[in-house]
Design an enzyme around this catalytic site. Sequence first.
Site, short mmCIF file in Angstrom:
data_model
loop_
_atom_site.label_atom_id
_atom_site.label_comp_id
_atom_site.label_asym_id
_atom_site.label_seq_id
_atom_site.Cartn_x
_atom_site.Cartn_y
_atom_site.Cartn_z
N GLY A 112 42.17 29.77 44.71
CA GLY A 112 41.50 28.70 45.50
C GLY A 112 41.34 27.39 45.07
O GLY A 112 41.04 26.35 45.42
N ASP A 138 36.71 22.99 48.04
CA ASP A 138 37.64 21.80 47.96
C ASP A 138 38.65 21.84 46.88
O ASP A 138 39.32 20.78 46.81
CB ASP A 138 36.74 20.54 47.58
CG ASP A 138 35.76 20.91 46.43
OD1 ASP A 138 36.21 21.50 45.38
OD2 ASP A 138 34.92 20.11 46.07
N GLY A 139 38.80 22.89 46.32
CA GLY A 139 39.71 23.01 45.13
C GLY A 139 39.72 22.38 43.98
O GLY A 139 40.44 22.11 43.04
N ASP A 175 38.85 40.78 40.52
CA ASP A 175 39.90 39.64 40.73
C ASP A 175 39.74 38.75 39.57
O ASP A 175 40.60 37.75 39.23
CB ASP A 175 39.59 38.54 41.96
CG ASP A 175 38.26 38.13 42.11
OD1 ASP A 175 37.53 39.11 42.27
OD2 ASP A 175 38.09 36.90 42.06
N ASN A 176 38.66 38.97 38.59
CA ASN A 176 38.45 38.06 37.30
C ASN A 176 38.99 38.90 36.15
O ASN A 176 38.62 38.32 34.96
CB ASN A 176 37.11 37.67 37.25
CG ASN A 176 36.56 36.62 38.15
OD1 ASN A 176 37.42 35.88 38.96
ND2 ASN A 176 35.33 36.69 38.41
N ASP A 227 39.08 33.17 33.28
CA ASP A 227 37.89 32.74 34.43
C ASP A 227 36.50 32.53 33.98
O ASP A 227 35.54 33.24 34.28
CB ASP A 227 37.96 33.68 35.64
CG ASP A 227 39.16 33.59 36.27
OD1 ASP A 227 40.01 32.77 36.09
OD2 ASP A 227 39.53 34.46 37.31
#
Length: 488
Positions: free
Chosen positions: A89, A117-118, A244-245, A254
Amino acid sequence: MAFPLQGDDAARRTPPSEISNPYWVAFSKSCAELINIPVANNDLPTDHKWLELLAGNSLETEFHQFSNPLATAYSGHQFGVWAGQLGDGRAILLGDIASQELQLKGAGKTAYSRMGDGRAVLRSSIREFLCSEAMHALGIPTSRALAVVGSKMSVMRETRETAAVCARVAPSFIRIGHFEHYSSLENTGRLKELADDLIEKHYPECHNSIEPYLELFKSMSNKNATLVAKWQAVGFCHGVLNSDNISVLGLTIDYGPFGFLDQFQIDHICNHSDHSGRYAFHRQPQIMHWNMACLASAMLPLVELNHSSVEAQELLKSALESFPIIFAEEWQKGFRDKLGLQTAEEMDIRLIERLLQLMHDSGVDYTSLFRSLGDIDKDAAVVNISLRDHFIDRGTIDLWLQDYLARLSRESVDDETRQALMNTVNPKYVLRNHLAQRAIELAQQDDFSEVHKLLKILSNPFGEQPEHHQYSQAPADHVRAIPVSCSS
């Protein structure tokens, strides 16, 4: 290209979005050397184009060109709940450099940003940069951080902050979530591509196995069992161990609401968003094991290529059972080393557990306590050992110290050798939250000197560095409880 899967279902071409007037906040000479970036006497790249590239404003330097930046799709479980498709993301994979992958975190929106917002903010970027490099110096497998580039561009989080981009480096950023993604889509072809690439590039020992995918799972599971044992030994809390981490290479990745233990609490929660304590310090091994079960489930279709469904499930279940065994072996070795025990006795585990319970009961500073153990001589009188003053129940710690001295007396190495060895595994310096916060507050005033200073100190965590002794001290009460969350 670094990411093995091609096609819009796997990754989207995503050029970074520019930030205005970028400037250097921090740069790791050590990480630069890893990927062969020439560095000048000012510890910045000799090629000035690196600033624009690491800001996301360019895709080339004098000797490097990244023509196909990507954001990848993955899925995963978040706080134990299936979250469906997620993806990069706010991370953009630029490509390969010197057998590593270079990724920008905070370089703008991607196809997977959802409502985000990335962007990343200065605060979180500094924390990730410093901890990545600190963990590497501690000998803990981790992604590396090359640089933080800042900008006065505004970003809104809980309050209005300024933008930053953190450049991250790793042999691969593939995570369990990539396997879960294609398994959830019942796309065995993609699963096989992913697994075959990992075997070729990172797990060649699995290639000639009669069960290559089963061996791949075992290898990934064992690496992560070893990783979490190292976290426990150094007192590191990750904070968000969503599937996902979790790296398929057994790397710490992460960095968000992480924290090193100050006052020891076995059930410490470093993420104030973790209301149930799912990712508390003492639960990290259990949660990592749970994540390996998620990986086993995702890889089931690959093992089923050569076995019935029932057989494949039994094989993976059996393989998964090695996780707690590997973890226990690594945990016990790690803490024996911390106590200066070169041999193994059955009573050692109870000795370790008793110490941890006493530390918990008295809220003793984790890093300082273990470092001070190295100052104890075998023939010392218990009443002369100063660390006992940190414990509330003096009688109980005295009994423990008597047993510890008796245990040391059965070791053949002399005090000087043992103490030197202990000081190579018990760091004097870790990235305590109050130190990071002080560096952040100065950086928000355009003073990056403390970031640079911390990077230097944390690059030598086992050294005495007497000129920086105050950085090894436990935090004062008023800065002990600094809240960190998923936006940190």
